[in-house]
Design a protein around this motif. Structure first.
Motif, PDB file in Angstrom:
ATOM      1  N   LYS A 115      -5.475   1.305   8.014  1.00 20.49           N
ATOM      2  CA  LYS A 115      -4.658   2.517   8.086  1.00 20.49           C
ATOM      3  C   LYS A 115      -4.912   3.338   6.823  1.00 20.49           C
ATOM      4  O   LYS A 115      -4.935   2.799   5.707  1.00 20.49           O
ATOM      5  N   TRP A 116      -5.085   4.627   7.011  1.00 19.18           N
ATOM      6  CA  TRP A 116      -5.317   5.492   5.857  1.00 19.18           C
ATOM      7  C   TRP A 116      -4.145   5.427   4.879  1.00 19.18           C
ATOM      8  O   TRP A 116      -4.309   5.562   3.669  1.00 19.18           O
ATOM      9  N   THR A 117      -2.960   5.185   5.409  1.00 20.13           N
ATOM     10  CA  THR A 117      -1.769   5.065   4.569  1.00 20.13           C
ATOM     11  C   THR A 117      -1.955   4.007   3.490  1.00 20.13           C
ATOM     12  O   THR A 117      -1.534   4.182   2.345  1.00 20.13           O
ATOM     13  N   TYR A 118      -2.595   2.902   3.848  1.00 23.26           N
ATOM     14  CA  TYR A 118      -2.716   1.774   2.926  1.00 23.26           C
ATOM     15  C   TYR A 118      -3.880   1.909   1.950  1.00 23.26           C
ATOM     16  O   TYR A 118      -4.021   1.084   1.044  1.00 23.26           O
ATOM     17  N   SER A 119      -4.708   2.918   2.118  1.00 22.59           N
ATOM     18  CA  SER A 119      -5.856   3.046   1.224  1.00 22.59           C
ATOM     19  C   SER A 119      -5.428   3.338  -0.213  1.00 22.59           C
ATOM     20  O   SER A 119      -6.189   3.105  -1.159  1.00 22.59           O
ATOM     21  N   ILE A 212      10.471   4.553  -8.515  1.00 20.75           N
ATOM     22  CA  ILE A 212       9.759   5.646  -9.170  1.00 20.75           C
ATOM     23  C   ILE A 212       8.274   5.543  -8.834  1.00 20.75           C
ATOM     24  O   ILE A 212       7.664   4.501  -9.034  1.00 20.75           O
ATOM     25  N   PRO A 213       7.675   6.601  -8.301  1.00 23.61           N
ATOM     26  CA  PRO A 213       6.248   6.544  -7.953  1.00 23.61           C
ATOM     27  C   PRO A 213       5.381   6.301  -9.191  1.00 23.61           C
ATOM     28  O   PRO A 213       5.760   6.723 -10.286  1.00 23.61           O
ATOM     29  N   PRO A 214       4.245   5.628  -9.003  1.00 25.57           N
ATOM     30  CA  PRO A 214       3.698   5.126  -7.739  1.00 25.57           C
ATOM     31  C   PRO A 214       4.309   3.766  -7.400  1.00 25.57           C
ATOM     32  O   PRO A 214       4.181   2.812  -8.172  1.00 25.57           O
ATOM     33  N   SER A 215       4.955   3.657  -6.270  1.00 31.39           N
ATOM     34  CA  SER A 215       5.630   2.427  -5.878  1.00 31.39           C
ATOM     35  C   SER A 215       4.859   1.745  -4.751  1.00 31.39           C
ATOM     36  O   SER A 215       4.720   2.290  -3.662  1.00 31.39           O
ATOM     37  N   ILE A 216       4.372   0.547  -5.024  1.00 37.25           N
ATOM     38  CA  ILE A 216       3.629  -0.200  -4.017  1.00 37.25           C
ATOM     39  C   ILE A 216       4.536  -0.553  -2.847  1.00 37.25           C
ATOM     40  O   ILE A 216       4.141  -0.478  -1.677  1.00 37.25           O
ATOM     41  N   LEU A 217       5.781  -0.925  -3.139  1.00 40.59           N
ATOM     42  CA  LEU A 217       6.699  -1.325  -2.070  1.00 40.59           C
ATOM     43  C   LEU A 217       7.024  -0.154  -1.138  1.00 40.59           C
ATOM     44  O   LEU A 217       7.150  -0.338   0.074  1.00 40.59           O
ATOM     45  N   LEU A 218       7.158   1.047  -1.690  1.00 37.70           N
ATOM     46  CA  LEU A 218       7.424   2.200  -0.837  1.00 37.70           C
ATOM     47  C   LEU A 218       6.205   2.556   0.019  1.00 37.70           C
ATOM     48  O   LEU A 218       6.345   3.019   1.154  1.00 37.70           O
ATOM     49  N   VAL A 220       4.088   0.287   1.172  1.00 38.03           N
ATOM     50  CA  VAL A 220       4.117  -0.723   2.235  1.00 38.03           C
ATOM     51  C   VAL A 220       5.164  -0.356   3.280  1.00 38.03           C
ATOM     52  O   VAL A 220       4.918  -0.440   4.485  1.00 38.03           O
ATOM     53  N   TYR A 221       6.343   0.053   2.822  1.00 38.03           N
ATOM     54  CA  TYR A 221       7.392   0.447   3.769  1.00 38.03           C
ATOM     55  C   TYR A 221       6.930   1.620   4.635  1.00 38.03           C
ATOM     56  O   TYR A 221       7.180   1.650   5.850  1.00 38.03           O
ATOM     57  N   ALA A 222       6.258   2.592   4.020  1.00 40.20           N
ATOM     58  CA  ALA A 222       5.786   3.749   4.777  1.00 40.20           C
ATOM     59  C   ALA A 222       4.851   3.323   5.902  1.00 40.20           C
ATOM     60  O   ALA A 222       4.887   3.874   7.003  1.00 40.20           O
ATOM     61  N   GLY A 223       4.017   2.303   5.618  1.00 37.80           N
ATOM     62  CA  GLY A 223       3.135   1.805   6.654  1.00 37.80           C
ATOM     63  C   GLY A 223       3.882   1.112   7.775  1.00 37.80           C
ATOM     64  O   GLY A 223       3.576   1.301   8.960  1.00 37.80           O
ATOM     65  N   ILE A 224       4.888   0.307   7.415  1.00 34.47           N
ATOM     66  CA  ILE A 224       5.662  -0.406   8.431  1.00 34.47           C
ATOM     67  C   ILE A 224       6.467   0.572   9.289  1.00 34.47           C
ATOM     68  O   ILE A 224       6.529   0.442  10.517  1.00 34.47           O
ATOM     69  N   ALA A 225       7.080   1.546   8.633  1.00 35.95           N
ATOM     70  CA  ALA A 225       7.960   2.476   9.337  1.00 35.95           C
ATOM     71  C   ALA A 225       7.228   3.671   9.933  1.00 35.95           C
ATOM     72  O   ALA A 225       7.856   4.509  10.594  1.00 35.95           O
ATOM     73  N   VAL A 229       3.207   8.800   3.603  1.00 36.71           N
ATOM     74  CA  VAL A 229       3.305   8.150   2.291  1.00 36.71           C
ATOM     75  C   VAL A 229       3.823   9.119   1.230  1.00 36.71           C
ATOM     76  O   VAL A 229       4.687   8.761   0.419  1.00 36.71           O
ATOM     77  N   GLY A 230       3.276  10.344   1.207  1.00 36.22           N
ATOM     78  CA  GLY A 230       3.679  11.292   0.165  1.00 36.22           C
ATOM     79  C   GLY A 230       5.176  11.537   0.118  1.00 36.22           C
ATOM     80  O   GLY A 230       5.818  11.345  -0.925  1.00 36.22           O
ATOM     81  N   PRO A 231       5.806  11.963   1.221  1.00 34.36           N
ATOM     82  CA  PRO A 231       7.260  12.152   1.208  1.00 34.36           C
ATOM     83  C   PRO A 231       8.027  10.880   0.872  1.00 34.36           C
ATOM     84  O   PRO A 231       9.065  10.948   0.212  1.00 34.36           O
ATOM     85  N   GLN A 232       7.535   9.711   1.319  1.00 29.81           N
ATOM     86  CA  GLN A 232       8.249   8.480   1.017  1.00 29.81           C
ATOM     87  C   GLN A 232       8.223   8.171  -0.474  1.00 29.81           C
ATOM     88  O   GLN A 232       9.228   7.750  -1.057  1.00 29.81           O
ATOM     89  N   LEU A 233       7.082   8.385  -1.115  1.00 26.03           N
ATOM     90  CA  LEU A 233       7.000   8.183  -2.558  1.00 26.03           C
ATOM     91  C   LEU A 233       7.920   9.151  -3.298  1.00 26.03           C
ATOM     92  O   LEU A 233       8.636   8.770  -4.227  1.00 26.03           O
TER      93      LEU A 233
END
Length: 508
Positions: A115-119, A212-218, A220-225, A229-233
């Motif tokens: 997924k491009w999100t995870y790149s 606080i960005p850059p957040s790895i967990l956010l 990952v959440y963006a990919g699951i949900a 990614v940008g708005p989630q960060l």
């Protein structure tokens, strides 16, 4: 102008450095079996869930047994990826046969990770690893130490600020807590701080870091949900800063109301000169540069989140080569690259397991059943979220944040959307809840890490620090992030207004 001995140059002052071995991946370190009895009980429960699964007459019941098996495996200390994947594969085989099992094994590794999100994940991880290798971590603490030391509780406030910055750029709350504790606890004890203030401020210092960005967990959440990614960060930025402000305000009020708790009852307050403060800013020049590249690129629209991550990683690479010049800089880069590959692979394996769980839930219909059950309770949005706080705090005693997210978000997301809760807001809420769970007694892992650090003679400086002291410090500090959760529920705009503002600006 008050002249003092510069704090960082004290003889024997602990150096704050996460080191090359710091993991950026939360690990399932809790409930490792310590005795044969625990192993036997766990094995019996596992065998019972397997047997009951094959005897179950309906798909939902079979799925429930698979979830139970998953929890048992996690309690036994099995790696999270395997604990997610094994029951899911057994469930798919039992419900749909060999063709479906072959299909899930053949397609899931690709669909879960391609997924491009995870790149952006390996780029953020590489950036954090490079910053750790560059030595920037100890310089950030030195700067915050000098700038906040004049305030009542200034050392603890500086620890809070340093913790937010260090854990956000490193991605590892555990690694940051260990490194910061070694440096901050002896400094506060030496300055006359009550040990509960010293311990509590270190334990909660890393809470804002994974918001606080850059957040790895956010990410990952963006990919699951399946959210951008940008708005989630961006959604995590304001809440993360506000958590740090809440904690710092509490420490400041504590220092004003009871000065002796922060070492203000025994002589003049320590302070640094303006020359020392300004020189400390020069030492951390790389940190704001990276933030400008990362946030400036995303907010201006010049970079996508992935491109911003690549630009920030490149900036961190140049920074490391400059900071470590004459000290084998390319060896530092190589160590960071190897650690990045290891951490990225571990995260992707966990995502594969989570994708298998999602497919099992689709086959069994558990997600729809849970959604119907939650909506049938007649809970309001506030009641539902308060219930989730209780559930996550209990889970946080046993699992790390990433494990909780991967286990619960696929199940809860339909119910969350049915309640009218924003997916962006819920991502911030879940990550903060998971981080709070990691400090919650009696099994919060960060509590035990800080206790282990505080037992070292060069850290406690002869002060007797028990596990009870650690837990008592949390009685003071834990209500602050919980209060912020209530604040988030009452004012969801704290996580929603900045993404909405950027979306409006980008649409013009």
């Amino acid at each position: 102008m008050t002249m003092t001995t510069p704090l960082p140059e004290k003889a024997g002052r602990p150096r704050i450095s996460a080191g090359p071995g710091t993991s950026f991946l939360p690990r399932n370190t809790r409930f490792q079996p310590r005795s044969m009895g625990v192993m036997l009980v766990g094995t019996a429960l596992l065998a019972g869930t397997v047997a009951a699964f094959f005897l179950s007459p309906t798909a939902p019941i079979a799925g429930a047994w698979c979830i139970a098996m998953m929890l048992v495996l996690m309690f036994l200390g099995v790696p999270v990826a395997a604990a997610l994947a094994i029951p899911s594969i057994i469930g798919v085989y039992g419900l749909s046969g060999i063709p479906a099992t072959v299909n899930i094994l053949a397609t899931t590794p690709y669909t879960a990770t391609a997924k491009w999100t995870y790149s952006v994940l390996p780029l953020f991880i590489f950036m954090g690893m490079l910053l750790s290798q560059s030595g920037l971590t100890q310089k950030i603490y030195r700067a915050t130490d000098r700038w906040f030391s004049w305030l009542p509780g200034g050392l603890a406030i500086g620890t809070t600020a340093a913790g937010a910055g260090l854990s956000s750029v490193s991605g590892s709350t555990i690694g940051m807590t260990y490194a910061l504790g070694r440096a901050a606890i002896p400094e506060m004890l030496c300055a006359g701080y009550d040990k509960r203030v010293a311990l509590g401020s270190v334990i909660v210092a890393g809470l804002p870091g994974n918001l606080i960005p850059p957040s790895i967990l956010l990410v990952v959440y963006a990919g699951i949900a399946s959210v951008p990614v940008g708005p989630q960060l961006v959604a995590g930025a304001v809440p993360g800063l506000l958590v740090a402000v809440f904690v710092a305000t509490f420490i400041l009020v504590l220092g004003i109301v009871s000065p002796k708790l922060v070492g203000r009852g025994n002589g003049p307050a320590p302070s640094a000169t303006w020359a020392q403060r300004l020189s400390s800013l020069g030492e951390v020049w790389g940190f704001p540069v990276i933030l400008v590249v990362l946030f400036g690129g995303m907010f201006s629209g010049a970079f996508t989140p992935t491109e911003a991550g690549a630009a920030a990683a490149l900036t961190a690479l140049i920074l490391t080569l400059i900071e470590q010049r004459g000290n084998r800089p390319f060896a530092c880069v190589a160590r960071a690259a190897l650690a990045t590959v290891s951490a990225s692979a571990a995260i992707f394996f966990i995502m594969i397991g989570a994708e298998m769980l999602t497919r099992l839930l689709a086959i069994t219909g558990l997600a729809e059943i849970l959604t119907g059950f939650v909506t049938g309770l007649g809970l309001s949005r506030v009641g539902f979220l308060v219930l989730l706080i209780v559930v996550y705090l209990v889970m946080g005693m046993f699992f790390d944040t990433l494990a909780m997210m991967l286990l619960t978000v696929p199940i809860l997301l339909p119910a969350v959307e049915a309640m009218g809760v924003s997916a962006l807001w819920f991502g911030v809420f879940v990550v903060l809840l998971g981080e709070i769970g990691m400090i919650t007694p009696p099994v919060g892992i960060l509590s035990y890490i800080v206790h282990t650090i505080a037992k070292k003679p060069d850290v406690n400086l002869g002060t007797d620090i028990t596990l009870g002291d650690v837990f008592r410090s949390l009685v003071w500090f834990l209500p602050i992030p919980l209060l912020f959760l209530i604040f988030m529920i009452a004012f969801p705009q704290v996580a929603e207004w900045l993404p909405a503002l950027l979306e409006t600006a980008g649409g013009r």
